[in-house]
Design an enzyme around this catalytic site. Structure first.
Site, PDB file in Angstrom:
ATOM      1  N   LEU A  15      13.871  42.010  33.895  1.00 51.43           N
ATOM      2  CA  LEU A  15      14.579  43.266  33.394  1.00 51.43           C
ATOM      3  C   LEU A  15      13.554  44.406  32.636  1.00 51.43           C
ATOM      4  O   LEU A  15      13.979  45.295  32.211  1.00 51.43           O
ATOM      5  CB  LEU A  15      15.480  42.909  32.323  1.00 51.43           C
ATOM      6  CG  LEU A  15      16.820  42.279  33.024  1.00 51.43           C
ATOM      7  CD1 LEU A  15      17.779  41.447  31.729  1.00 51.43           C
ATOM      8  CD2 LEU A  15      17.598  43.150  33.642  1.00 51.43           C
ATOM      9  N   GLY A  16      12.394  43.969  32.803  1.00 54.34           N
ATOM     10  CA  GLY A  16      11.248  44.595  32.221  1.00 54.34           C
ATOM     11  C   GLY A  16      11.013  46.016  32.804  1.00 54.34           C
ATOM     12  O   GLY A  16      11.527  46.463  34.029  1.00 54.34           O
ATOM     13  N   GLN A  17       9.914  46.570  32.333  1.00 57.88           N
ATOM     14  CA  GLN A  17       9.451  48.017  33.063  1.00 57.88           C
ATOM     15  C   GLN A  17       9.088  47.948  34.401  1.00 57.88           C
ATOM     16  O   GLN A  17       9.597  48.679  35.402  1.00 57.88           O
ATOM     17  CB  GLN A  17       8.349  48.606  32.075  1.00 57.88           C
ATOM     18  CG  GLN A  17       8.090  50.177  32.498  1.00 57.88           C
ATOM     19  CD  GLN A  17       6.608  50.592  32.082  1.00 57.88           C
ATOM     20  OE1 GLN A  17       5.820  49.656  31.610  1.00 57.88           O
ATOM     21  NE2 GLN A  17       6.520  51.795  32.258  1.00 57.88           N
ATOM     22  N   ASP A  39      15.446  36.551  34.097  1.00 61.07           N
ATOM     23  CA  ASP A  39      14.771  37.115  32.908  1.00 61.07           C
ATOM     24  C   ASP A  39      15.522  36.055  31.818  1.00 61.07           C
ATOM     25  O   ASP A  39      16.568  35.281  32.062  1.00 61.07           O
ATOM     26  CB  ASP A  39      15.363  38.249  32.500  1.00 61.07           C
ATOM     27  CG  ASP A  39      14.097  39.168  31.597  1.00 61.07           C
ATOM     28  OD1 ASP A  39      13.625  40.091  31.986  1.00 61.07           O
ATOM     29  OD2 ASP A  39      14.134  38.593  30.473  1.00 61.07           O
ATOM     30  N   ILE A  40      14.833  36.110  30.539  1.00 66.19           N
ATOM     31  CA  ILE A  40      15.168  35.112  29.524  1.00 66.19           C
ATOM     32  C   ILE A  40      16.457  35.807  28.904  1.00 66.19           C
ATOM     33  O   ILE A  40      17.216  35.049  27.997  1.00 66.19           O
ATOM     34  CB  ILE A  40      14.007  35.094  28.505  1.00 66.19           C
ATOM     35  CG1 ILE A  40      14.443  33.706  27.767  1.00 66.19           C
ATOM     36  CG2 ILE A  40      13.773  36.228  27.609  1.00 66.19           C
ATOM     37  CD1 ILE A  40      13.365  33.131  26.842  1.00 66.19           C
ATOM     38  N   ASP A  58      14.127  30.890  31.614  1.00 72.05           N
ATOM     39  CA  ASP A  58      12.901  30.847  30.606  1.00 72.05           C
ATOM     40  C   ASP A  58      11.947  30.597  31.302  1.00 72.05           C
ATOM     41  O   ASP A  58      11.942  29.507  31.984  1.00 72.05           O
ATOM     42  CB  ASP A  58      13.365  29.863  29.328  1.00 72.05           C
ATOM     43  CG  ASP A  58      11.953  29.891  28.367  1.00 72.05           C
ATOM     44  OD1 ASP A  58      10.800  30.584  28.452  1.00 72.05           O
ATOM     45  OD2 ASP A  58      12.202  29.584  27.191  1.00 72.05           O
ATOM     46  N   TYR A 146      -3.801  39.547  23.663  1.00 67.89           N
ATOM     47  CA  TYR A 146      -3.273  39.580  24.846  1.00 67.89           C
ATOM     48  C   TYR A 146      -4.138  39.628  26.238  1.00 67.89           C
ATOM     49  O   TYR A 146      -4.015  39.187  26.951  1.00 67.89           O
ATOM     50  CB  TYR A 146      -2.644  40.947  24.977  1.00 67.89           C
ATOM     51  CG  TYR A 146      -2.079  41.706  26.166  1.00 67.89           C
ATOM     52  CD1 TYR A 146      -0.770  41.071  26.685  1.00 67.89           C
ATOM     53  CD2 TYR A 146      -2.601  42.475  26.788  1.00 67.89           C
ATOM     54  CE1 TYR A 146      -0.378  41.563  27.899  1.00 67.89           C
ATOM     55  CE2 TYR A 146      -2.018  43.278  27.858  1.00 67.89           C
ATOM     56  CZ  TYR A 146      -1.146  42.666  28.607  1.00 67.89           C
ATOM     57  OH  TYR A 146      -0.669  43.151  29.775  1.00 67.89           O
ATOM     58  N   LYS A 150      -4.730  37.234  29.553  1.00 73.41           N
ATOM     59  CA  LYS A 150      -4.890  37.653  30.750  1.00 73.41           C
ATOM     60  C   LYS A 150      -6.036  37.125  31.706  1.00 73.41           C
ATOM     61  O   LYS A 150      -6.215  36.991  32.864  1.00 73.41           O
ATOM     62  CB  LYS A 150      -4.631  39.208  30.902  1.00 73.41           C
ATOM     63  CG  LYS A 150      -3.552  39.941  30.457  1.00 73.41           C
ATOM     64  CD  LYS A 150      -2.452  39.643  31.567  1.00 73.41           C
ATOM     65  CE  LYS A 150      -0.995  39.812  31.062  1.00 73.41           C
ATOM     66  NZ  LYS A 150      -0.116  39.465  32.197  1.00 73.41           N
TER      67      LYS A 150
HETATM   68  P1  NAD Z   1       7.906  44.127  29.853  1.00 73.33           P
HETATM   69  O1  NAD Z   1       7.764  43.600  28.437  1.00 73.33           O
HETATM   70  O2  NAD Z   1       8.695  45.529  30.280  1.00 73.33           O
HETATM   71  O3  NAD Z   1       8.943  43.115  30.481  1.00 73.33           O
HETATM   72  C1  NAD Z   1       8.633  41.511  30.476  1.00 73.33           C
HETATM   73  C2  NAD Z   1       9.984  40.998  30.730  1.00 73.33           C
HETATM   74  O4  NAD Z   1       9.846  39.438  30.418  1.00 73.33           O
HETATM   75  C3  NAD Z   1      10.931  41.517  29.708  1.00 73.33           C
HETATM   76  O5  NAD Z   1      12.409  41.692  30.285  1.00 73.33           O
HETATM   77  C4  NAD Z   1      11.245  40.035  28.862  1.00 73.33           C
HETATM   78  O6  NAD Z   1      12.628  40.009  28.403  1.00 73.33           O
HETATM   79  C5  NAD Z   1      10.748  38.814  29.887  1.00 73.33           C
HETATM   80  N1  NAD Z   1      10.304  37.855  29.145  1.00 73.33           N
HETATM   81  C6  NAD Z   1       9.777  37.716  27.943  1.00 73.33           C
HETATM   82  N2  NAD Z   1       9.623  36.326  27.646  1.00 73.33           N
HETATM   83  C7  NAD Z   1      10.283  35.701  28.606  1.00 73.33           C
HETATM   84  C8  NAD Z   1      10.424  34.156  29.142  1.00 73.33           C
HETATM   85  N3  NAD Z   1       9.899  33.303  27.976  1.00 73.33           N
HETATM   86  N4  NAD Z   1      11.167  33.894  30.080  1.00 73.33           N
HETATM   87  C9  NAD Z   1      11.391  34.721  30.843  1.00 73.33           C
HETATM   88  N5  NAD Z   1      11.473  36.139  30.710  1.00 73.33           N
HETATM   89  C10 NAD Z   1      10.578  36.424  29.538  1.00 73.33           C
HETATM   90  O7  NAD Z   1       6.729  44.102  30.686  1.00 73.33           O
HETATM   91  P2  NAD Z   1       6.292  44.547  32.100  1.00 73.33           P
HETATM   92  O8  NAD Z   1       5.814  46.162  31.434  1.00 73.33           O
HETATM   93  O9  NAD Z   1       7.211  44.988  32.945  1.00 73.33           O
HETATM   94  O10 NAD Z   1       4.959  43.778  32.227  1.00 73.33           O
HETATM   95  C11 NAD Z   1       5.083  42.792  33.505  1.00 73.33           C
HETATM   96  C12 NAD Z   1       3.597  42.186  33.590  1.00 73.33           C
HETATM   97  O11 NAD Z   1       2.796  43.138  33.964  1.00 73.33           O
HETATM   98  C13 NAD Z   1       3.103  41.552  32.464  1.00 73.33           C
HETATM   99  O12 NAD Z   1       2.412  40.435  32.825  1.00 73.33           O
HETATM  100  C14 NAD Z   1       2.282  42.245  31.900  1.00 73.33           C
HETATM  101  O13 NAD Z   1       1.219  41.929  31.113  1.00 73.33           O
HETATM  102  C15 NAD Z   1       1.620  43.130  33.084  1.00 73.33           C
HETATM  103  N6  NAD Z   1       1.256  44.383  32.926  1.00 73.33           N
HETATM  104  C16 NAD Z   1       1.925  45.591  32.633  1.00 73.33           C
HETATM  105  C17 NAD Z   1       1.427  46.830  32.394  1.00 73.33           C
HETATM  106  C18 NAD Z   1       2.197  47.843  32.011  1.00 73.33           C
HETATM  107  O14 NAD Z   1       1.792  48.860  31.628  1.00 73.33           O
HETATM  108  N7  NAD Z   1       3.639  47.845  32.107  1.00 73.33           N
HETATM  109  C19 NAD Z   1      -0.078  47.242  32.250  1.00 73.33           C
HETATM  110  C20 NAD Z   1      -0.702  45.840  32.689  1.00 73.33           C
HETATM  111  C21 NAD Z   1      -0.149  44.661  32.994  1.00 73.33           C
HETATM  112  N1  SER Z   2       0.093  48.411  29.427  1.00 78.10           N
HETATM  113  C1  SER Z   2      -0.303  47.152  28.711  1.00 78.10           C
HETATM  114  C2  SER Z   2      -0.335  47.078  27.403  1.00 78.10           C
HETATM  115  O1  SER Z   2      -0.719  48.134  26.855  1.00 78.10           O
HETATM  116  C3  SER Z   2      -1.701  46.974  29.319  1.00 78.10           C
HETATM  117  O2  SER Z   2      -1.667  45.673  29.926  1.00 78.10           O
HETATM  118  O3  SER Z   2      -0.122  46.337  26.757  1.00 78.10           O
END
Ligand code: NAD
Ligand code: SER
Length: 318
Positions: A15-17, A39-40, A58, A146, A150
């Protein structure tokens, strides 16, 4: 191993970005019923992941992941559940538990169920002593928890590949810019919030300084890079397979604000840095993605101008 023979796909943190866009792209490829979003938390009722199977899961529940994969015939897992930088630095213990613990859970399930794994890394693996144009092999001394999670995630993926043959792959995503779902609490969130504020309020208060320059990418390119990496033959991937730098954009907060003002009449932006400035300052300005380019032949389609056009069009029509 009690391997699954299935070809279904499971996405954690769906459900995340990123999950919002990735699940849609995977369902277009494999069909709705073949992609299990998890998702959680429950969806708010407006997410595109509702177009197919959705299960509350989870990511710390290793047995739960294995059970679903075996019962449903899952062969590949995209592991997106994590806490991002700003949220993670507010609760470092929880950040370690979810980001490192969740990755171990997924890799353990992959070992038992013979799964192929995608587990993203981040430009947050770099620290202040990395070059500002970060190379693939640059030293990794992050100053955020964070970022540490990673670096550990990449090491775990390499370990499970070496010891157990788990086919784990990952990309060091830059800041990702998209309109379908809000960003989850990262440092690069300003590069998404600014578009919504420009169209809604005509004004944005940006939490980093104008000259702050970070690696960024439009979400469509990030999804394309992810699928290209996962489609690549395993024997074409070298030692960076757990955390590839990829070619991406690099622009300052002021350049982004200017590109928006050229298109949104009257838009203004103030710059009022908060604690996230420190995290941004510890990361590189730009990324050398030449290893990914040479091993799996990927480069982005969107530049700053087309990204801004797409964001404004997407938000206006949604
Ligand atoms: P987000 O925060 O939008 O979504 C993360 C999702 O994980 C949420 O929907 C949340 O409900 C879920 N979540 C949290 N804890 C949980 C658990 N215990 N069990 C199951 N689900 C759980 O994150 P995103 O932006 O979609 O990022 C996804 C991945 O990509 C992450 O590993 C993040 O570090 C990595 N990332 C993202 C970006 C970015 O700009 N969006 C950049 C670099 C890396
Ligand atoms: N977009 C992410 C953050 O800002 C980079 O991993 O946390």
């Amino acid at each position: 191993m009690s391997g699954t023979t299935g070809d279904k796909v499971l996405v954690t943190g769906a459900l995340g970005q990123i999950g919002t866009d990735l699940v849609q792209a995977l369902r277009e490829r494999h069909g709705n019923e073949s992609v299990i979003a998890t998702d959680i938390r429950e969806s708010d009722g407006h997410s595109s992941v509702e177009g197919g199977p959705f299960i509350i899961l989870d990511v710390l529940d290793t047995d739960g992941i294995s059970r679903i994969c075996q019962n449903e015939g899952v062969g590949t897992i995209y592991h997106l559940a994590a806490l991002l930088s700003a949220v993670g630095e507010r609760d470092p213990d929880l950040c370690r538990r979810i980001n490192v613990g969740g990755t171990i859970s997924v890799l353990e399930a992959a070992k038992v169920c013979n799964l192929k794994v995608y587990s993203p890394s981040s430009i947050a693996v770099f620290g202040p002593d990395s070059p500002k144009h970060a190379t693939q092999g640059a030293v990794l001394n992050p100053t955020t928890v964070y970022g540490e999670t990673k670096v550990t995630g990449e090491a775990l993926a390499r370990e499970y590949l070496g010891r157990f043959g788990v086919d784990a792959r990952g990309i060091r995503y830059p800041g990702l810019i998209s309109y379908k779902a809000p960003p989850g609490g990262g440092t690069t969130d300003y590069a998404v919030e600014i578009f919504h504020a420009a169209l809604k309020e005509g004004h944005y208060e940006c939490f980093v300084r104008p000259e702050t320059r970070l690696p960024m990418l439009y979400m469509d390119d990030a999804i394309d890079a992810t699928l290209t990496l996962m489609d690549s033959r395993g024997d074409s991937l070298g030692e960076s397979r757990a955390g590839y730098n990829i070619p991406c954009l690099s622009f300052s907060a002021e350049e982004l604000a200017n590109a928006i003002s050229e298109r949104v009449e009257g838009f203004t932006c103030d710059f009022v840095p908060d604690v996230r400035q420190e995290y941004a300052d510890s990361w590189p300005d730009s990324i050398d993605g030449s290893v990914a380019e040479s091993e799996w032949f990927w480069s982005p389609d969107f530049d700053l101008s087309s990204l801004v056009d797409e964001m404004l069009r997407g938000i206006s029509s949604s």
